[in-house]
Design an enzyme around this catalytic site. Structure first.
Site, short mmCIF file in Angstrom:
data_model
loop_
_atom_site.label_atom_id
_atom_site.label_comp_id
_atom_site.label_asym_id
_atom_site.label_seq_id
_atom_site.Cartn_x
_atom_site.Cartn_y
_atom_site.Cartn_z
N SER A 14 39.66 33.26 38.82
CA SER A 14 41.03 32.76 38.99
C SER A 14 40.91 31.37 39.58
O SER A 14 39.86 30.74 39.50
CB SER A 14 41.81 33.70 39.92
OG SER A 14 41.22 33.73 41.19
N CYS A 81 46.70 46.82 41.09
CA CYS A 81 46.18 45.77 40.21
C CYS A 81 44.69 45.99 39.94
O CYS A 81 44.23 45.81 38.81
CB CYS A 81 46.42 44.40 40.82
SG CYS A 81 45.91 43.03 39.77
N CYS A 182 50.58 38.65 44.29
CA CYS A 182 50.10 37.64 43.35
C CYS A 182 51.10 37.31 42.25
O CYS A 182 51.23 36.16 41.85
CB CYS A 182 48.78 38.11 42.73
SG CYS A 182 48.86 39.71 41.90
#
Length: 438
Positions: A14, A81, A182
Site C-alpha cells: 500500500s 479485512c 481504512c
C-alpha cells in the site's frame, strides 16, 4: 523456514512504509516477488499487479459493519479485512498464479513447520515490537490461510523499519502511519454511519437515577465506554448501556467505581488458529483490544444448544470497563496467539447496573412526556480512594488511564518471567547482513 530456494511471493503493498520495507527485504533476499494491491505510491524493481476487490470489500466488510452497528454492536473492520479480503478474497483471486507465499507488512511472526513435518500446524507468534504487534488483528485467520503467509517485519521494530526505509531511500520513508478505519479516508466515522444507517432521535438517561439528560441521534452512534460526543455538562460522562429496542442510551459518571467492575464475559464464533482448542484453558492471556496490554485469563467452554456454535466464558484476572459486544477477544499462551472469538452481549451479572426507574422510562412509548432535560449539577471532585482488594484495578479518571495502569502492572510482572524466543531463521540472517552493510 529454511531458505533452500528462491520463493515466488505475492506481496500485498500500500502507500505505507511497512509493506514497502517488507517488499524490499524479500526482493533483496532473492525471492521472486510480485506486488499487489489497490493503490501504490511507488514502484520497486518487481512486477506490479492491481487486484480490484471493491465489490468483495463492500459485501464482506463494509456491509457487515453497517449491519452490526444497526444491531447495536461494535465490529472490528481490521480483523474482518484480514480474514475476508487481504488473506481471503485476495488469495482466491491469485490462486491460479501458483505463488508459494503471500507476504505483507504486518508486525507478527509465523513459525512454519519444517519440511519433514509439514502436517504440523503453522504458529502465529508475537512480534518483536510489542507496541506495533498486530497478532490481535490476525487472530481470526484459519490454519489454511496461516500456512501461506510470510511477515518479514515480525523480527524487527518499527524504529528499525523507519531506518531501513531511509537507507533504501523509499519515496514514502517519511509518511506518517495511517490511523482510523481504512475505507473511510477523510470521512468522519459519524458521517459514514449517518449516511448508511440514518438518524433517529432518542433520549439519554442517567443509569443510576433515570434522569432525562438529553437527546441523541441514534444508539448506533455510541459504543460502551464512549466518552466523546455526548455533549453533556458536568462530566466526564460515559456510555454504559444501550437499549436497542427503545433507542435509549444510558450514561454514568461513575463508570470506574468498583461496584461497576466487569471481568466476566462471553465470546462466540471462536476460531483456533491450529484448528483445535488448546489442551488446557487455564493460565492463558487475553487481549480485548489492539495494544501491548494483556490480561491473564481462563476459559470455560459451553456447548452450543441445538447444534449451535460453542461459547466460551472468559474470566479476566483484572477488571476492564471497555468491553464492547462485537469486538474480538484474542487468546495467547506465552508468545503464541491461539485464536480469537467475538465478544457477545451477555455479561452474566457483571453488566452495568441500570436502575428500575431508568428501565421503566426507556420503555415509555411517548417520551415527549419527559419534557425538557434536567439541569445537570456539576459533580464535586472527590479524592481517589485505594481499594483493599489485592486483585482489583487502581482507580483512575478514564479508560485510557485504567488501561495504562493495567499495562504497567503487567510489565512489572513480565520482568519476573522470562519468555523464551525462537531461534533466528533465514530472515534474521538477512537482516544481520543488512545491518553489516549499513
Amino acid at each position: 523456514m529454511p531458505n533452500t530456494k528462491p520463493l515466488r511471493v505475492a506481496v500485498l503493498v500500500s502507500g505505507g512504509v511497512d509493506s514497502s520495507v517488507a517488499l524490499r527485504l524479500l526482493h533483496a533476499a532473492g525471492h521472486s516477488c510480485t506486488a499487489f494491491y489497490l493503490k501504490i505510491w511507488f514502484q520497486v524493481d518487481v512486477p506490479l499487479e492491481v487486484v480490484h476487490l471493491t465489490d468483495e470489500y463492500w459485501k464482506n466488510v463494509v456491509s457487515y459493519i453497517i449491519e452490526e452497528y444497526r444491531c447495536g454492536r461494535t465490529p472490528n473492520p481490521d480483523v474482518l479485512c484480514n480474514t475476508r479480503i487481504k488473506f481471503g478474497a485476495f488469495m482466491d483471486a491469485i490462486s491460479s498464479m501458483n505463488f508459494d507465499y503471500v507476504a505483507s507488512g504486518h508486525y507478527a511472526k509465523i513459525v512454519h513447520p519444517s519440511t519433514d513435518q509439514m502436517d504440523n500446524p503453522s504458529v502465529l507468534e508475537l512480534s518483536e515490537d510489542m507496541v506495533k504487534d498486530q497478532t490481535y488483528f490476525l487472530s481470526h485467520l484459519s490454519q489454511a490461510q496461516l500456512k501461506r503467509l510470510m511477515f518479514p517485519l515480525g523480527y524487527i521494530s518499527k524504529e528499525e523499519v523507519r531506518k531501513l526505509a531511509t537507507r533504501f531511500d523509499l519515496p514514502n520513508k517519511d509518511r506518517k502511519d495511517s490511523r482510523g478505519i481504512c475505507f473511510l479516508g477523510k470521512i468522519k466515522f459519524s458521517e459514514f454511519v449517518g449516511r448508511h444507517i440514518g438518524e433517529r432521535e432518542g433520549v439519554i438517561l442517567e443509569a443510576e437515577t433515570g434522569d432525562f439528560l438529553g437527546k441523541h441521534r441514534g444508539f448506533w452512534f455510541y459504543t460502551i465506554g464512549q466518552r466523546q460526543g455526548l455533549r453533556l455538562p458536568g462530566g466526564p460522562w460515559y456510555v454504559v448501556e444501550k437499549d436497542i429496542k427503545n433507542n435509549v442510551v444510558f450514561v454514568s459518571r461513575n463508570y470506574f467505581s468498583f461496584d461497576k467492575r466487569r471481568r466476566i464475559f462471553r465470546v462466540g464464533s471462536i476460531k483456533w488458529l491450529s484448528g483445535l482448542p488448546p489442551n488446557q484453558l487455564c493460565q492463558l492471556q487475553c487481549k480485548v483490544r489492539h495494544g501491548p496490554g494483556f490480561y491473564n485469563c481462563s476459559l470455560e467452554m459451553e456447548l452450543g444448544q441445538d447444534g449451535g456454535e460453542d461459547i466460551a466464558v472468559v474470566h479476566l484476572s483484572e477488571d476492564d470497563q471497555g468491553l464492547a459486544a462485537g469486538q474480538f477477544a484474542a487468546f495467547y499462551q506465552g508468545r503464541t496467539c491461539l485464536g480469537s472469538g467475538i465478544i457477545l452481549e451477555s455479561w452474566d451479572d457483571q453488566g452495568f447496573p441500570v436502575c428500575a426507574k431508568a428501565l421503566e422510562i426507556a420503555r415509555m412509548e411517548d417520551k415527549s412526556k419527559l419534557g425538557k432535560p434536567i439541569k445537570i449539577k456539576v459533580k464535586p471532585e472527590t479524592p481517589l480512594v485505594e481499594s483493599n482488594e489485592t486483585d482489583g484495578p487502581e482507580l483512575c479518571s478514564g479508560l485510557q488511564n485504567s488501561h495504562l495502569v493495567a499495562t504497567k502492572q503487567r510489565k512489572r510482572a513480565s520482568k519476573e518471567e522470562s519468555i523464551s524466543k525462537f531461534p533466528a531463521n533465514w530472515l534474521q540472517k538477512i537482516l544481520e547482513k543488512w545491518r553489516q552493510i549499513f
